[in-house]
Write an enzyme that holds these catalytic residues in place. Structure first.
Site, PDB file in Angstrom:
ATOM      1  N   GLU A  71       0.827  -1.213   0.000  1.00 51.55           N
ATOM      2  CA  GLU A  71       0.000   0.000   0.000  1.00 51.55           C
ATOM      3  C   GLU A  71       0.856   1.256   0.000  1.00 51.55           C
ATOM      4  O   GLU A  71       1.729   1.441   0.849  1.00 51.55           O
ATOM      5  CB  GLU A  71      -0.941   0.012   1.205  1.00 51.55           C
ATOM      6  N   GLU A 116     -12.691   1.922   3.147  1.00 52.61           N
ATOM      7  CA  GLU A 116     -12.063   1.925   4.469  1.00 52.61           C
ATOM      8  C   GLU A 116     -12.511   3.180   5.203  1.00 52.61           C
ATOM      9  O   GLU A 116     -11.693   4.024   5.535  1.00 52.61           O
ATOM     10  CB  GLU A 116     -10.540   1.997   4.299  1.00 52.61           C
TER      11      GLU A 116
HETATM   12 MN    MN Z   1      -5.951   1.828   2.774  1.00 48.86          MN
END
Ligand code: MN
Length: 294
Positions: free
Chosen positions: A155, A250
């Site tokens: 990420e 998220e």
């Molecule tokens: Mn994330």
């Protein structure tokens, strides 16, 4: 059409209070296809428990993706070789648990410690040295990921959470060095909005290295709730690169507890929402993404 997912932390205040079966039932009822779960929890479950979770997910029409934010003791880029070995052992355990629940995506700050920041401003030379440590650890892990049929997604996050991969370009350059078809980049609209010059260009340049996509508004409210980002255009860019992976939201809106502490939520972004209202917000965001990615 991308599968649409929800991160496990939306309704909770603490990382260790998640009850997965009720969560899965709720997430499926609200229309999601994917439940993103805590890899550190799942890797500790027995084969029997993992088997039960897989059967329940199959019944509900859900698949799992694994989220990770490596703790300091597992920092794959640590200067201490014992910490790196510990990280490799930990991630190996995680990877090996994944086929047991049919999960193929490991994602998050998976290449170094999450929020494990240098204590001084670093030069490019120092950054390259740390990158090499992360790459060395990951080179040990990629064969395991390949054997387990897992895409190992790194990420790209904003500067306040990590220092190695802050832009899509850095993410792509990093994973290319692993020379594995299973090494991929994860982009997240919240982080991209802070660091990228151009959101669409970041997606287009990542191209087929993109393995997972996280979504949230600029302040991490559910996607579509404030329309602060160019959603249609980003969906168009994902289509243009032929992205077939999942789109997982998220959102973090609650204050109080270990999740808001780690995410740095210091105010109530939920508008005082109780559970039913949180459900409605999640359901609306799911419907928004389903329409966007139909
Ligand atoms: Mn994330």
């Amino acid at each position: 059409m991308s599968a649409i997912g929800m991160h496990y932390g939306f309704w909770s205040h603490n990382w260790d209070e998640i009850q997965y079966v009720p969560l899965m039932e709720k997430v499926a009822r609200l229309g999601f296809d994917v439940c993103e779960v805590a890899s550190a929890e799942f890797c500790k479950y027995s084969d029997e428990t993992l088997g039960e979770l897989k059967r329940r997910a199959d019944d509900l029409g859900l698949t799992f993706t694994y989220s990770i934010g490596l703790e300091k003791e597992y920092d794959l880029a640590s200067d201490d070789p014992a910490v790196r070995d510990n990280g490799v052992r930990h991630v190996t355990e995680i990877l090996k648990s994944m086929p047991k629940v049919g999960a193929t995506i490991l994602n998050g700050v998976s290449y170094a410690g999450w929020q494990a920041m240098p204590d001084h401003g670093i030069t490019l030379e120092e950054k390259r040295r740390k990158e090499e440590l992360a790459l060395d650890s990951m080179r040990r892990l990629m064969p395991v990921a390949e054997d387990c049929g897992v895409y190992y997604c790194c990420e790209v996050v904003n500067r306040f959470e990590q220092y190695l991969l802050n832009t899509a370009r850095e993410g792509a350059a990093f994973v290319k060095q692993l020379e594995s078809p299973n090494a991929k980049v994860l982009l997240d609209t919240f982080h991209m909005n802070i660091e990228e010059d151009d959101l669409l260009q970041a997606i287009l340049e990542t191209g087929d290295l993109l393995g997972h996509f996280h979504v949230g508004e600029r302040n991490r409210k559910p996607p579509g709730s404030t329309n602060s980002l160019p959603w249609k255009e980003m969906a168009g860019a994902l289509r243009q690169i032929g992205y077939q992976g999942a789109v997982v939201m998220e959102p973090f809106v609650l204050m109080g507890g270990s999740i808001p502490y780690d995410i740095k939520v210091w105010r109530d972004l939920s508008g005082g929402a109780l559970e039913a209202e949180l459900d409605r917000m999640a359901g609306d965001a799911c419907a928004f993404l389903k329409k966007l990615f139909a």
